[in-house]
Write a protein that holds these residues in place. Sequence first.
Motif, PDB file in Angstrom:
ATOM      1  N   MET A 158       0.844  -1.204   0.000  1.00 62.48           N
ATOM      2  CA  MET A 158       0.000   0.000   0.000  1.00 62.48           C
ATOM      3  C   MET A 158       0.875   1.249   0.000  1.00 62.48           C
ATOM      4  O   MET A 158       1.949   1.280   0.598  1.00 62.48           O
ATOM      5  CB  MET A 158      -0.926   0.009   1.217  1.00 62.48           C
ATOM      6  N   THR A 159       0.404   2.266  -0.652  1.00 61.73           N
ATOM      7  CA  THR A 159       1.134   3.529  -0.753  1.00 61.73           C
ATOM      8  C   THR A 159       1.318   4.171   0.626  1.00 61.73           C
ATOM      9  O   THR A 159       2.399   4.681   0.925  1.00 61.73           O
ATOM     10  CB  THR A 159       0.376   4.504  -1.684  1.00 61.73           C
ATOM     11  N   ALA A 160       0.299   4.133   1.448  1.00 57.06           N
ATOM     12  CA  ALA A 160       0.383   4.755   2.781  1.00 57.06           C
ATOM     13  C   ALA A 160       1.474   4.090   3.612  1.00 57.06           C
ATOM     14  O   ALA A 160       2.224   4.766   4.320  1.00 57.06           O
ATOM     15  CB  ALA A 160      -0.959   4.652   3.491  1.00 57.06           C
ATOM     16  N   TYR A 161       1.575   2.762   3.525  1.00 62.27           N
ATOM     17  CA  TYR A 161       2.609   2.052   4.287  1.00 62.27           C
ATOM     18  C   TYR A 161       3.998   2.465   3.797  1.00 62.27           C
ATOM     19  O   TYR A 161       4.895   2.717   4.590  1.00 62.27           O
ATOM     20  CB  TYR A 161       2.432   0.537   4.139  1.00 62.27           C
ATOM     21  N   LYS A 162       4.152   2.539   2.480  1.00 56.80           N
ATOM     22  CA  LYS A 162       5.455   2.910   1.916  1.00 56.80           C
ATOM     23  C   LYS A 162       5.846   4.321   2.348  1.00 56.80           C
ATOM     24  O   LYS A 162       6.994   4.567   2.717  1.00 56.80           O
ATOM     25  CB  LYS A 162       5.432   2.802   0.395  1.00 56.80           C
ATOM     26  N   GLN A 216       6.808   4.240   6.007  1.00 58.04           N
ATOM     27  CA  GLN A 216       8.115   3.614   6.169  1.00 58.04           C
ATOM     28  C   GLN A 216       9.227   4.584   5.774  1.00 58.04           C
ATOM     29  O   GLN A 216      10.239   4.702   6.474  1.00 58.04           O
ATOM     30  CB  GLN A 216       8.183   2.342   5.321  1.00 58.04           C
ATOM     31  N   GLU A 217       9.035   5.292   4.677  1.00 57.11           N
ATOM     32  CA  GLU A 217      10.043   6.264   4.242  1.00 57.11           C
ATOM     33  C   GLU A 217      10.184   7.390   5.269  1.00 57.11           C
ATOM     34  O   GLU A 217      11.302   7.809   5.592  1.00 57.11           O
ATOM     35  CB  GLU A 217       9.656   6.852   2.878  1.00 57.11           C
ATOM     36  N   THR A 218       9.064   7.860   5.804  1.00 55.65           N
ATOM     37  CA  THR A 218       9.090   8.930   6.801  1.00 55.65           C
ATOM     38  C   THR A 218       9.817   8.477   8.063  1.00 55.65           C
ATOM     39  O   THR A 218      10.655   9.210   8.603  1.00 55.65           O
ATOM     40  CB  THR A 218       7.651   9.366   7.151  1.00 55.65           C
ATOM     41  N   LEU A 219       9.495   7.271   8.533  1.00 54.88           N
ATOM     42  CA  LEU A 219      10.155   6.756   9.733  1.00 54.88           C
ATOM     43  C   LEU A 219      11.648   6.536   9.488  1.00 54.88           C
ATOM     44  O   LEU A 219      12.468   6.791  10.372  1.00 54.88           O
ATOM     45  CB  LEU A 219       9.492   5.455  10.195  1.00 54.88           C
ATOM     46  N   SER A 220      12.005   6.080   8.313  1.00 50.52           N
ATOM     47  CA  SER A 220      13.416   5.892   7.986  1.00 50.52           C
ATOM     48  C   SER A 220      14.146   7.227   7.995  1.00 50.52           C
ATOM     49  O   SER A 220      15.244   7.352   8.547  1.00 50.52           O
ATOM     50  CB  SER A 220      13.539   5.225   6.609  1.00 50.52           C
TER      51      SER A 220
END
Length: 191
Positions: free
Chosen positions: A93-97, A100-104
Amino acid sequence: MEAKEPGLLETEPLHEVDEEAISDVDISSFISDEEREELKTELAKLEDEILTLRQVLAAKEKHLVEIKQKLGVNTLNELKQNFSKGWHDMQTMTAYKKTQETLSHAGQKATAALSNVGSAITKKFGDMRNSPTFKSFEEKMENTVTTFKTKVGGNNSSGGSFEEVLTSTAHASAQDSSAGTRLPEDEDLQC
Protein backbone atom coordinates in the motif's frame (compact mmCIF):
# COMPACT_ATOMS: atom_id res chain seq x y z
CA MET A 1 -49.75 43.25 7.87
CA GLU A 2 -51.08 40.55 5.65
CA ALA A 3 -51.40 36.92 6.67
CA LYS A 4 -49.39 34.65 4.44
CA GLU A 5 -51.26 32.12 2.44
CA PRO A 6 -49.85 28.63 2.08
CA GLY A 7 -48.07 28.35 -1.22
CA LEU A 8 -45.08 26.85 -2.95
CA LEU A 9 -42.57 27.95 -0.31
CA GLU A 10 -44.22 26.31 2.69
CA THR A 11 -41.87 25.43 5.51
CA GLU A 12 -43.79 22.39 6.78
CA PRO A 13 -42.43 18.98 5.70
CA LEU A 14 -44.47 16.81 3.39
CA HIS A 15 -46.52 14.22 5.23
CA GLU A 16 -45.92 10.58 4.39
CA VAL A 17 -48.67 8.03 4.27
CA ASP A 18 -49.43 6.72 7.71
CA GLU A 19 -48.19 3.12 8.06
CA GLU A 20 -50.92 2.21 10.51
CA ALA A 21 -53.54 3.11 7.97
CA ILE A 22 -51.91 0.84 5.43
CA SER A 23 -51.66 -2.08 7.86
CA ASP A 24 -55.37 -1.78 8.59
CA VAL A 25 -56.18 -2.38 4.91
CA ASP A 26 -56.65 -6.06 4.15
CA ILE A 27 -54.62 -6.76 0.99
CA SER A 28 -55.88 -10.30 0.79
CA SER A 29 -59.26 -8.96 -0.26
CA PHE A 30 -57.67 -7.78 -3.53
CA ILE A 31 -56.23 -11.25 -4.33
CA SER A 32 -58.41 -13.93 -5.77
CA ASP A 33 -58.55 -17.40 -4.23
CA GLU A 34 -56.78 -18.83 -7.27
CA GLU A 35 -53.86 -16.35 -6.94
CA ARG A 36 -53.69 -17.07 -3.22
CA GLU A 37 -53.29 -20.80 -3.87
CA GLU A 38 -50.57 -20.13 -6.46
CA LEU A 39 -48.69 -17.92 -3.98
CA LYS A 40 -48.95 -20.59 -1.26
CA THR A 41 -47.61 -23.21 -3.68
CA GLU A 42 -44.76 -20.91 -4.73
CA LEU A 43 -43.96 -20.19 -1.06
CA ALA A 44 -43.76 -23.90 -0.27
CA LYS A 45 -41.48 -24.46 -3.29
CA LEU A 46 -39.16 -21.64 -2.20
CA GLU A 47 -38.96 -23.00 1.35
CA ASP A 48 -38.11 -26.47 -0.03
CA GLU A 49 -35.44 -25.02 -2.34
CA ILE A 50 -33.90 -23.06 0.53
CA LEU A 51 -33.84 -26.21 2.67
CA THR A 52 -32.22 -28.17 -0.18
CA LEU A 53 -29.62 -25.44 -0.74
CA ARG A 54 -28.76 -25.45 2.98
CA GLN A 55 -28.28 -29.22 2.87
CA VAL A 56 -26.10 -28.99 -0.25
CA LEU A 57 -24.04 -26.19 1.35
CA ALA A 58 -23.54 -28.26 4.53
CA ALA A 59 -22.41 -31.26 2.46
CA LYS A 60 -19.98 -29.10 0.47
CA GLU A 61 -18.56 -27.56 3.67
CA LYS A 62 -18.05 -31.06 5.10
CA HIS A 63 -16.28 -32.14 1.90
CA LEU A 64 -14.11 -29.00 2.08
CA VAL A 65 -13.02 -29.88 5.62
CA GLU A 66 -12.16 -33.44 4.55
CA ILE A 67 -10.01 -32.20 1.66
CA LYS A 68 -8.21 -29.73 3.93
CA GLN A 69 -7.48 -32.49 6.42
CA LYS A 70 -6.05 -34.71 3.67
CA LEU A 71 -3.84 -31.83 2.50
CA GLY A 72 -2.72 -31.09 6.05
CA VAL A 73 -4.22 -27.63 6.01
CA ASN A 74 -5.44 -26.70 9.45
CA THR A 75 -6.83 -23.54 10.97
CA LEU A 76 -3.42 -22.39 12.16
CA ASN A 77 -1.92 -22.75 8.68
CA GLU A 78 -4.85 -20.87 7.19
CA LEU A 79 -4.38 -18.07 9.72
CA LYS A 80 -0.67 -17.91 8.87
CA GLN A 81 -1.44 -17.75 5.15
CA ASN A 82 -4.10 -15.09 5.67
CA PHE A 83 -1.74 -13.08 7.89
CA SER A 84 1.10 -13.38 5.36
CA LYS A 85 -1.17 -12.30 2.54
CA GLY A 86 -2.55 -9.41 4.60
CA TRP A 87 0.97 -8.33 5.60
CA HIS A 88 2.10 -8.45 1.97
CA ASP A 89 -0.95 -6.48 0.86
CA MET A 90 -0.34 -3.88 3.57
CA GLN A 91 3.34 -3.50 2.60
CA THR A 92 2.39 -2.80 -1.00
CA MET A 93 0.00 0.00 0.00
CA THR A 94 1.13 3.53 -0.75
CA ALA A 95 0.38 4.76 2.78
CA TYR A 96 2.61 2.05 4.29
CA LYS A 97 5.46 2.91 1.92
CA LYS A 98 5.18 6.61 2.72
CA THR A 99 5.09 5.89 6.46
CA GLN A 100 8.11 3.61 6.17
CA GLU A 101 10.04 6.26 4.24
CA THR A 102 9.09 8.93 6.80
CA LEU A 103 10.15 6.76 9.73
CA SER A 104 13.42 5.89 7.99
CA HIS A 105 14.13 9.56 7.38
CA ALA A 106 13.27 10.38 11.00
CA GLY A 107 15.59 7.60 12.18
CA GLN A 108 18.44 8.99 10.10
CA LYS A 109 17.87 12.46 11.54
CA ALA A 110 17.74 11.07 15.09
CA THR A 111 21.00 9.19 14.50
CA ALA A 112 22.65 12.35 13.20
CA ALA A 113 21.34 14.34 16.17
CA LEU A 114 22.64 11.77 18.67
CA SER A 115 25.99 11.76 16.91
CA ASN A 116 26.14 15.55 17.21
CA VAL A 117 25.26 15.35 20.91
CA GLY A 118 27.99 12.75 21.44
CA SER A 119 30.51 14.94 19.64
CA ALA A 120 29.48 17.95 21.72
CA ILE A 121 29.86 15.99 24.96
CA THR A 122 33.27 14.71 23.88
CA LYS A 123 34.33 18.26 23.03
CA LYS A 124 33.08 19.54 26.40
CA PHE A 125 35.03 16.83 28.23
CA GLY A 126 38.11 17.76 26.22
CA ASP A 127 37.63 21.43 27.09
CA MET A 128 37.08 20.54 30.73
CA ARG A 129 40.23 18.40 30.81
CA ASN A 130 42.23 21.32 29.47
CA SER A 131 40.81 23.71 32.08
CA PRO A 132 43.09 24.95 34.89
CA THR A 133 40.85 23.45 37.58
CA PHE A 134 41.01 19.97 36.08
CA LYS A 135 44.77 20.23 35.52
CA SER A 136 45.22 21.21 39.18
CA PHE A 137 43.07 18.25 40.26
CA GLU A 138 44.99 15.94 37.92
CA GLU A 139 48.33 17.09 39.37
CA LYS A 140 47.09 16.55 42.93
CA MET A 141 45.91 13.05 42.01
CA GLU A 142 49.25 12.24 40.35
CA ASN A 143 51.11 13.47 43.44
CA THR A 144 48.87 11.41 45.72
CA VAL A 145 49.33 8.28 43.60
CA THR A 146 53.09 8.82 43.43
CA THR A 147 53.27 9.35 47.19
CA PHE A 148 51.17 6.27 47.79
CA LYS A 149 53.33 4.20 45.45
CA THR A 150 56.45 5.45 47.14
CA LYS A 151 55.14 4.67 50.60
CA VAL A 152 53.59 1.36 49.63
CA GLY A 153 56.05 0.03 47.13
CA GLY A 154 59.17 1.97 47.98
CA ASN A 155 61.68 1.89 45.16
CA ASN A 156 60.60 -1.62 44.18
CA SER A 157 59.04 -1.33 40.72
CA SER A 158 57.37 -4.75 40.83
CA GLY A 159 54.93 -3.66 43.55
CA GLY A 160 54.94 -7.04 45.31
CA SER A 161 52.05 -9.12 46.51
CA PHE A 162 49.02 -7.78 48.26
CA GLU A 163 50.30 -8.87 51.67
CA GLU A 164 53.63 -7.16 51.06
CA VAL A 165 51.85 -3.95 50.10
CA LEU A 166 49.72 -4.12 53.25
CA THR A 167 52.76 -4.80 55.44
CA SER A 168 54.79 -1.96 53.93
CA THR A 169 51.81 0.41 54.19
CA ALA A 170 51.37 -0.50 57.83
CA HIS A 171 55.08 0.10 58.44
CA ALA A 172 54.99 3.45 56.65
CA SER A 173 51.94 4.66 58.56
CA ALA A 174 53.44 3.43 61.86
CA GLN A 175 56.63 5.36 61.16
CA ASP A 176 54.69 8.53 60.35
CA SER A 177 52.42 8.37 63.40
CA SER A 178 54.93 7.39 66.07
CA ALA A 179 58.57 8.03 65.41
CA GLY A 180 59.84 5.93 68.28
CA THR A 181 57.55 2.91 68.12
CA ARG A 182 58.16 0.36 65.44
CA LEU A 183 56.26 -2.79 64.47
CA PRO A 184 58.21 -5.98 64.05
CA GLU A 185 58.46 -7.08 60.40
CA ASP A 186 57.57 -10.70 61.06
CA GLU A 187 54.18 -9.90 62.60
CA ASP A 188 51.18 -10.72 60.34
CA LEU A 189 48.52 -8.07 59.97
CA GLN A 190 44.93 -9.18 60.13
CA CYS A 191 42.14 -7.19 58.50
